[in-house]
Design a protein around this motif. Structure first.
Motif, PDB file in Angstrom:
ATOM      1  N   UNK A  16      51.696  55.509  30.976  1.00 36.50           N
ATOM      2  CA  UNK A  16      52.097  56.483  29.964  1.00 36.50           C
ATOM      3  C   UNK A  16      51.964  57.908  30.513  1.00 36.50           C
ATOM      4  N   UNK A  17      50.840  58.195  31.106  1.00 34.63           N
ATOM      5  CA  UNK A  17      50.603  59.534  31.665  1.00 34.63           C
ATOM      6  C   UNK A  17      51.532  59.782  32.847  1.00 34.63           C
ATOM      7  N   UNK A  18      51.655  58.798  33.734  1.00 36.59           N
ATOM      8  CA  UNK A  18      52.476  58.941  34.928  1.00 36.59           C
ATOM      9  C   UNK A  18      53.927  59.261  34.563  1.00 36.59           C
ATOM     10  N   UNK A  19      54.500  58.500  33.654  1.00 34.37           N
ATOM     11  CA  UNK A  19      55.902  58.713  33.312  1.00 34.37           C
ATOM     12  C   UNK A  19      56.104  60.011  32.537  1.00 34.37           C
ATOM     13  N   UNK A  20      55.121  60.437  31.782  1.00 29.64           N
ATOM     14  CA  UNK A  20      55.204  61.732  31.122  1.00 29.64           C
ATOM     15  C   UNK A  20      55.231  62.848  32.165  1.00 29.64           C
ATOM     16  N   UNK A  21      54.360  62.749  33.157  1.00 33.04           N
ATOM     17  CA  UNK A  21      54.325  63.736  34.239  1.00 33.04           C
ATOM     18  C   UNK A  21      55.612  63.694  35.069  1.00 33.04           C
ATOM     19  N   UNK A  22      56.137  62.498  35.301  1.00 34.00           N
ATOM     20  CA  UNK A  22      57.372  62.345  36.065  1.00 34.00           C
ATOM     21  C   UNK A  22      58.552  62.977  35.322  1.00 34.00           C
ATOM     22  N   UNK A  23      58.612  62.787  34.009  1.00 34.35           N
ATOM     23  CA  UNK A  23      59.678  63.401  33.210  1.00 34.35           C
ATOM     24  C   UNK A  23      59.600  64.928  33.305  1.00 34.35           C
ATOM     25  N   UNK A  24      58.403  65.464  33.258  1.00 34.95           N
ATOM     26  CA  UNK A  24      58.216  66.912  33.396  1.00 34.95           C
ATOM     27  C   UNK A  24      58.684  67.389  34.764  1.00 34.95           C
ATOM     28  N   UNK A  25      58.334  66.646  35.802  1.00 34.05           N
ATOM     29  CA  UNK A  25      58.729  66.971  37.168  1.00 34.05           C
ATOM     30  C   UNK A  25      60.258  67.003  37.296  1.00 34.05           C
ATOM     31  N   UNK A  26      60.927  65.975  36.782  1.00 31.52           N
ATOM     32  CA  UNK A  26      62.394  65.933  36.842  1.00 31.52           C
ATOM     33  C   UNK A  26      63.017  67.047  36.012  1.00 31.52           C
ATOM     34  N   UNK A  27      62.388  67.383  34.914  1.00 28.28           N
ATOM     35  CA  UNK A  27      62.892  68.456  34.066  1.00 28.28           C
ATOM     36  C   UNK A  27      62.836  69.792  34.813  1.00 28.28           C
ATOM     37  N   UNK A  28      61.760  70.022  35.530  1.00 24.59           N
ATOM     38  CA  UNK A  28      61.619  71.261  36.312  1.00 24.59           C
ATOM     39  C   UNK A  28      62.690  71.322  37.404  1.00 24.59           C
ATOM     40  N   UNK A  29      62.908  70.216  38.115  1.00 24.51           N
ATOM     41  CA  UNK A  29      63.934  70.189  39.163  1.00 24.51           C
ATOM     42  C   UNK A  29      65.306  70.486  38.559  1.00 24.51           C
ATOM     43  N   UNK A  30      65.631  69.817  37.477  1.00 21.22           N
ATOM     44  CA  UNK A  30      66.930  70.006  36.843  1.00 21.22           C
ATOM     45  C   UNK A  30      67.111  71.454  36.392  1.00 21.22           C
ATOM     46  N   UNK A  31      66.090  72.014  35.783  1.00 25.45           N
ATOM     47  CA  UNK A  31      66.175  73.396  35.308  1.00 25.45           C
ATOM     48  C   UNK A  31      66.360  74.365  36.473  1.00 25.45           C
ATOM     49  N   UNK A  32      65.614  74.159  37.559  1.00 32.87           N
ATOM     50  CA  UNK A  32      65.739  75.049  38.720  1.00 32.87           C
ATOM     51  C   UNK A  32      67.140  74.974  39.332  1.00 32.87           C
ATOM     52  N   UNK A  33      67.669  73.767  39.446  1.00 31.30           N
ATOM     53  CA  UNK A  33      69.024  73.633  39.980  1.00 31.30           C
ATOM     54  C   UNK A  33      70.024  74.349  39.079  1.00 31.30           C
ATOM     55  N   UNK A  34      69.918  74.161  37.781  1.00 25.97           N
ATOM     56  CA  UNK A  34      70.860  74.776  36.850  1.00 25.97           C
ATOM     57  C   UNK A  34      70.767  76.302  36.852  1.00 25.97           C
TER      58      UNK A  34
END
Length: 172
Positions: A16-34
């Motif tokens: 639960x914690x891992x996938x929450x952190x992973x979603x945050x990580x992917x969100x940051x990457x996506x936002x930076x690219x955009x």
């Protein structure tokens, strides 16, 4: 039964914690690219006088943004964020149910047979939750795993008064 229940509780909480952190990580990457793409494609930036002096840097920025635009469909982070966030929320609910079951069993509110039945139901639901769509590619992330281990230590210390070594449960 007691050990099975305990280790599954830890495993589900970790996931639960891992996938929450992973979603945050992917969100940051996506936002930076955009943000980078939005800035690079802005025509007003190209007219800045500074770029006349540093036209090589501007050309490099345009080249990088073009490459990102070409490969971006192959890294659909926004889709990953949605799928992983949903999974994390479901895992968080399951971890709460495991914890509730743990306390009931530990305090003899239910017997082993009742516990086993509820435990098997939770395991089946866990198996259903952990299915990604075919398009989603998840790779192990050591930094997120390390952060998750630290958060697990805090969870165990705060909720169970257990000093935990971070490498005990770390299988995503």
């Amino acid at each position: 039964m007691r050990d099975k229940l305990w280790y599954n509780l830890l495993d589900v909480k970790f996931k639960s914690i891992y996938y929450d952190e992973l979603a945050t990580y992917y969100q940051v990457i996506d936002r930076r690219m955009n943000v980078f793409l939005a800035l690079a494609s802005s025509g007003s930036i190209a007219s800045w006088a500074i770029w006349e002096e540093f036209n090589f840097i501007w050309a490099l920025i345009i080249a990088i943004s073009t490459v990102i635009n070409v490969i971006k469909p192959y890294f659909p982070y926004h889709k990953y964020v949605n799928e992983i966030s949903k999974m994390s929320a479901q895992l968080d609910n399951l971890s709460w149910e495991y914890e509730n079951l743990w306390f009931k069993f530990d305090r003899d509110k239910i017997n082993e047979e009742q516990c086993f039945k509820l435990y098997m139901d939770l395991k089946k639901r866990l198996n259903d939750v952990l299915k990604f769509s075919e398009e989603t590619i998840i790779t192990e992330n050591i930094k997120i795993e390390s952060k998750t281990n630290k958060l697990m230590d805090i969870y165990l210390r705060n909720d169970f008064n257990i000093q935990h070594t971070s490498n005990e449960v770390n299988n995503v």
